[in-house]
Design a protein around this motif. Structure first.
Motif, PDB file in Angstrom:
ATOM      1  N   LEU A 155       0.872  -1.158   0.035  1.00 61.56           N
ATOM      2  CA  LEU A 155       0.004  -0.071  -0.079  1.00 61.56           C
ATOM      3  C   LEU A 155       0.899   1.302   0.054  1.00 61.56           C
ATOM      4  O   LEU A 155       0.674   2.279  -0.749  1.00 61.56           O
ATOM      5  CB  LEU A 155      -1.041  -0.232   1.251  1.00 61.56           C
ATOM      6  CG  LEU A 155      -1.845   1.198   1.318  1.00 61.56           C
ATOM      7  CD1 LEU A 155      -2.610   1.293   0.272  1.00 61.56           C
ATOM      8  CD2 LEU A 155      -2.770   1.121   2.736  1.00 61.56           C
ATOM      9  N   VAL A 206      -5.084  -1.771  -5.749  1.00 62.17           N
ATOM     10  CA  VAL A 206      -5.439  -1.239  -4.459  1.00 62.17           C
ATOM     11  C   VAL A 206      -6.962  -0.586  -5.040  1.00 62.17           C
ATOM     12  O   VAL A 206      -6.812   0.131  -5.852  1.00 62.17           O
ATOM     13  CB  VAL A 206      -4.654  -0.171  -3.823  1.00 62.17           C
ATOM     14  CG1 VAL A 206      -5.104   0.456  -2.548  1.00 62.17           C
ATOM     15  CG2 VAL A 206      -3.327  -0.870  -3.395  1.00 62.17           C
ATOM     16  N   ASN A 207      -7.729  -0.653  -4.083  1.00 58.59           N
ATOM     17  CA  ASN A 207      -9.214  -0.111  -4.529  1.00 58.59           C
ATOM     18  C   ASN A 207      -8.973   1.336  -4.408  1.00 58.59           C
ATOM     19  O   ASN A 207      -8.747   1.936  -3.651  1.00 58.59           O
ATOM     20  CB  ASN A 207     -10.130  -0.768  -3.339  1.00 58.59           C
ATOM     21  CG  ASN A 207     -11.634  -0.258  -3.496  1.00 58.59           C
ATOM     22  OD1 ASN A 207     -11.829   0.397  -4.496  1.00 58.59           O
ATOM     23  ND2 ASN A 207     -12.343  -0.317  -2.760  1.00 58.59           N
ATOM     24  N   MET A 245      -6.829   0.068   2.661  1.00 61.67           N
ATOM     25  CA  MET A 245      -6.924  -1.279   2.159  1.00 61.67           C
ATOM     26  C   MET A 245      -7.441  -2.165   3.078  1.00 61.67           C
ATOM     27  O   MET A 245      -6.739  -2.321   4.161  1.00 61.67           O
ATOM     28  CB  MET A 245      -5.639  -1.534   1.526  1.00 61.67           C
ATOM     29  CG  MET A 245      -5.659  -3.257   0.572  1.00 61.67           C
ATOM     30  SD  MET A 245      -4.335  -3.400  -0.464  1.00 61.67           S
ATOM     31  CE  MET A 245      -3.066  -3.788   0.890  1.00 61.67           C
ATOM     32  N   THR A 272      -8.033  -3.133   8.639  1.00 64.15           N
ATOM     33  CA  THR A 272      -8.110  -2.263   7.518  1.00 64.15           C
ATOM     34  C   THR A 272      -6.641  -1.363   7.729  1.00 64.15           C
ATOM     35  O   THR A 272      -6.313  -0.980   8.907  1.00 64.15           O
ATOM     36  CB  THR A 272      -9.154  -1.177   7.514  1.00 64.15           C
ATOM     37  OG1 THR A 272     -10.515  -1.903   7.189  1.00 64.15           O
ATOM     38  CG2 THR A 272      -9.071  -0.031   6.260  1.00 64.15           C
TER      39      THR A 272
END
Length: 509
Positions: A41, A78-79, A122, A138
């Motif tokens: 991330l 990654v969203n 994430m 998270t």
């Protein structure tokens, strides 16, 4: 005790040990998953922030920053819905709370800096921890990227030779109904003329410097049809102006700052860095530039050209370098773009006395005047052969070399009092840059005196080392390193665009 009972107790202990071992193994595996996801991330957010900062460099809207950041978030799986972009929102009168981060704004007298903050989160799913009730967690990460603000100084040759197209452009520049009728003036691109009618005479146009030519060319975003007379454009100086307008239009004010200096017989400042913090101030200063007339003197009788020449590259560089000292902003990238159409032929010492080798009774200069015949030799200021070219190279060393508090190449050791460490780009414009006319009456000189000087200045400004030159093996009239050659004024837009694209970016956490 019964052996069978002891064996039963051992089985219970072994079972409990296996459970504990499985828990430790699971914890180690899930911790590895977690730390791997955190690193993933962070790298994603670093890349996204740097991509967004690259867009911020040129003043792109927040939507463009978000698109660029999202693209890099996506590339790292990654969203993107969890990524947010924050800047110091100075565009809106009331900052948008969805993108504004006051911590990125300057405080007090601090200057604006190009910061972009990207934060993302994430969900990490565990493999073994669900056994004890922990399914996932998270994680969050953020990065602040800064694309360097730019302090740019345009150093523009405005000597009379910058009007060399007046008598060869097929235009009626003096408004008398006849194109190219420069009576008494050369018809080649080597002559000097900026004023071929009385300056300020009632009802008479003043060559390059008539007020009617300030409307720029049609098609320019700054074109003013009410203040324009095509027949009185001054070429190639108008092309210089147009190309410079395109460059300064890409700057992001007030994060970037602009200064404009000119040089003819002397160096002058048209716009200081602390004032050039808006496009309107930059355009106003650029629109006021004029081609300079030749100095009002003659050396025909005295054989002394001191004060009669008008390409003082030395003072153009000194005026540019002084901007960084007078209006210092350490976090900015210091850049000088110097444009000239020929070799240096004017310079002054610290007492403002003109620099020329030889004496009135023993001239040793060659054309361009105030140069000694030793075109390949560099002299120090104590030498009788010290000339305008030497002075220009010394000024280039001062602008491009780092100061004495930084590691200095050996070739910069003699620079005093230290250097400015600026990046320098140079542009050689026109035939005289590579096709100098040498007068055999005074000696010999190289045809490309101007280009040799401009390439040297660019070499200093490329890596802050006068001893290295990527142009040394490159043919004349070719671009190399930080040097660009423009055969005609029409080529300047391409050159300025190439320079504008070479911007520096860095990332911080």
């Amino acid at each position: 005790m019964d052996d069978r009972l002891q064996r039963g107790q051992a089985l219970i202990l072994i079972a409990l040990a296996f459970i504990g071992l499985a828990a430790f193994v699971g914890l180690a595996v899930d911790a590895g998953i977690l730390f791997s996801a955190v690193g993933h991330l962070r790298r994603s957010v670093d890349a996204a922030s740097l991509a967004a900062a690259n867009q911020f460099r040129e003043g792109r809207p927040v939507e463009a920053l978000e698109r660029s950041a999202t693209e890099f978030i996506n590339l790292n799986s990654v969203n993107p819905a969890t990524a947010n972009i924050f800047i110091c929102d100075i565009i809106n009168p009331t900052p948008d709370p969805a993108v504004h981060d006051a911590a990125l704004c300057p405080t007090g007298t601090d200057p604006h800096r190009k910061f972009v903050r990207v934060e993302a989160q994430m969900l990490v799913n565990f493999a073994f921890m669900p056994i004890v009730g922990f399914d996932s967690t998270t994680i969050r990460a953020e990065a602040i990227a800064e694309t360097a603000s730019v302090d740019l100084v345009l150093a523009i040759d405005n000597s009379a030779s910058m009007a060399f197209d007046l008598c060869t452009d097929t235009l009626d520049n003096d408004g008398d109904g006849t194109p190219d009728d420069c009576v008494g003036f050369p018809t080649s691109k080597v002559g000097d003329w900026s004023e071929y009618e009385p300056v300020g005479a009632v009802g008479v146009l003043d060559g390059c410097n008539d007020e009617h030519e300030r409307g720029f060319d049609a098609g320019s975003p700054f074109f003013d049809p009410g203040n324009y007379d095509e027949d009185n454009d001054c070429h190639p100086f108008e092309e210089v102006r147009e190309a410079a307008l395109a460059l300064i239009g890409r700057m992001y004010y007030p994060y970037d700052r602009l200064s404009i200096v000119t040089f003819a017989s002397t160096g002058n400042t048209a716009l200081d860095l602390n004032v050039g913090t808006s496009l309107s101030s930059a355009v106003s200063a650029l629109s006021s530039l004029r081609v300079s007339a030749d100095p009002a003197c003659s050396f025909a009788s005295t054989l002394d050209p001191r004060g009669c020449t008008n390409t003082n590259t030395q003072e153009g560089l000194i005026a540019a370098g002084n901007q960084f000292g007078a209006f210092t902003r350490e976090e900015a990238v210091w850049i000088v773009v110097l444009l000239s159409d020929g070799g240096a032929n004017a310079a002054r010492d610290i007492t403002n006395q003109w620099i020329c080798p030889g004496s009135p009774n023993n001239p040793t200069w060659v054309k361009p005047f105030c140069r000694d015949p030793e075109v390949a030799t560099r002299h120090n200021s104590a030498s009788a052969s010290y000339d305008a070219d030497d002075a220009a190279r010394d000024a280039a060393d001062w602008v491009g070399c780092p100061d004495s508090t930084s590691p200095q190449p050996a070739a910069c050791a003699g620079v005093a009092p230290g250097g400015q460490g600026a990046v320098i780009f140079t542009i050689g414009l026109g035939d005289a840059m590579v096709n100098n006319t040498c007068d055999p009456m005074y000696g010999t000189c190289d045809d490309d005196l101007g280009e040799q000087l401009m390439r040297y200045i660019a070499a200093v400004g490329d890596d802050a080392n006068p001893a290295t030159d990527v142009c040394s093996t490159v043919a004349s009239e070719e671009n190399c390193g930080n040097y660009y050659f423009a055969p005609e004024g029409a080529d300047l837009l391409r050159v300025f665009e190439a320079i504008a694209s070479r911007i520096f970016t860095r990332i911080t956490h």
